[in-house]
Design an enzyme around this catalytic site. Sequence first.
Site, PDB file in Angstrom:
ATOM      1  N   GLU A 263     -11.895 -10.977  12.079  1.00 36.99           N
ATOM      2  CA  GLU A 263     -11.327  -9.840  12.832  1.00 36.99           C
ATOM      3  C   GLU A 263     -12.246  -8.611  12.833  1.00 36.99           C
ATOM      4  OE1 GLU A 263      -8.225  -8.720   9.272  1.00 36.99           O
ATOM      5  OE2 GLU A 263      -7.833  -7.886  11.229  1.00 36.99           O
TER       6      GLU A 263
ATOM      7  N   ASP B 156      -8.699 -12.055   1.325  1.00 36.56           N
ATOM      8  CA  ASP B 156     -10.072 -11.832   1.797  1.00 36.56           C
ATOM      9  C   ASP B 156     -11.165 -12.300   0.822  1.00 36.56           C
ATOM     10  OD1 ASP B 156      -9.047 -10.796   4.092  1.00 36.56           O
ATOM     11  OD2 ASP B 156      -9.278  -8.696   3.495  1.00 36.56           O
TER      12      ASP B 156
ATOM     13  N   ARG C  29       0.847  -1.197   0.000  1.00 32.57           N
ATOM     14  CA  ARG C  29       0.000   0.000   0.000  1.00 32.57           C
ATOM     15  C   ARG C  29       0.878   1.240   0.000  1.00 32.57           C
ATOM     16  NH1 ARG C  29      -2.447  -2.740   4.696  1.00 32.57           N
ATOM     17  NH2 ARG C  29      -4.028  -4.112   3.822  1.00 32.57           N
TER      18      ARG C  29
HETATM   19  O1  F6P Z   1      -6.765  -7.009   3.155  1.00 30.53           O
HETATM   20  C1  F6P Z   1      -6.265  -8.266   3.487  1.00 30.53           C
HETATM   21  C2  F6P Z   1      -5.946  -8.369   4.938  1.00 30.53           C
HETATM   22  O2  F6P Z   1      -5.413  -9.638   5.074  1.00 30.53           O
HETATM   23  C3  F6P Z   1      -7.073  -8.169   5.947  1.00 30.53           C
HETATM   24  O3  F6P Z   1      -7.914  -9.255   6.168  1.00 30.53           O
HETATM   25  C4  F6P Z   1      -6.277  -7.790   7.168  1.00 30.53           C
HETATM   26  O4  F6P Z   1      -7.047  -7.039   8.041  1.00 30.53           O
HETATM   27  C5  F6P Z   1      -5.206  -6.955   6.590  1.00 30.53           C
HETATM   28  O5  F6P Z   1      -4.968  -7.449   5.306  1.00 30.53           O
HETATM   29  C6  F6P Z   1      -3.943  -6.916   7.386  1.00 30.53           C
HETATM   30  O6  F6P Z   1      -3.085  -6.025   6.768  1.00 30.53           O
HETATM   31  P1  F6P Z   1      -1.745  -5.530   7.418  1.00 30.53           P
HETATM   32  O7  F6P Z   1      -0.791  -6.667   7.352  1.00 30.53           O
HETATM   33  O8  F6P Z   1      -1.304  -4.393   6.569  1.00 30.53           O
HETATM   34  O9  F6P Z   1      -2.074  -5.164   8.809  1.00 30.53           O
END
Ligand code: F6P
Length: 280
Positions: A180, A85, A29
Amino acid sequence: MDNPSIFADSENETRNILNQGGTFLKSARCAEFRSAEGRKKAYEQIEEAEIDALVVIGGNGSFTGAHLLHKEYGLPVIGIPGTIDNDLYGTDYTLGYDSATNVVVECIDKIRDTASSHNRLFFVEVMGRDTGFIALRTAVATGALDVVLPEEHSSMEDLISEVEKSFANRKTSNIIITAEGNHLGNTYDISRKIVEQFPHIDTKVTILGHLQRGGAPSCMDRILAGKLGVAAVEALLNGKSDVMCGVENQDVTFTPLEKAISQKVELNMDLLRISRILAT
Ligand code: F6P
């Protein structure tokens, strides 16, 4: 991209990575990409590295960026759905979903050994900030007593009643899966509320976290990646752009990126019914 030299030897860079998790490009990201200024910088780097087109693997955020790059600079782009997801419109499966759910199933099978040996109730939290695909699929696959999803479907009272019924039926151990982002809140708080009602039940919480995002991809994910990778490159060669290639009923399909980003994908709630039948 700060270091265009990463593309210098791309054929060798992509050999022997089929069985690896994560991203060797280290792409992630990028808040800068949200601004026109950030995208200009990205496009300049793309030009400098003499990249003709982009195949963007990701979810909503990545596709929004790809769509804007195409719109603002005419760069040919194709999206490939990649998120554990599984929450993207225009595809039955996203890359990573099958591998992640296999990890969850393996972990819950192991947790069940302790649950059944010591008559415990386990809450297992899985990923899924906005959608419950991982939670629902793994609930069916592990025979969980119940599952708590981000999609509102039941109350705390329903959960209490499921636990009550199950222990009244002489089931001595149980697994409850929470996503979550579930609508009842933090998994530890949910567990505490159950303990208040059933102080005699030995209750534990396990948060699986990033275990779900690592490890070798499953056979199904490797085949999906191969299918979509080939389709994306062929589509670019045929002049297609600004679309996501996905797989629907086994066939490769193309959905405009704008549509893939804006449409919501629904959970198959019949799986919840099946899960509850299997759990009784
Ligand atoms: O978007 C995918 C995902 O696996 C979500 O289910 C989870 O909340 C998030 O990424 C975790 O992202 P990060 O590793 O950036 O905290």
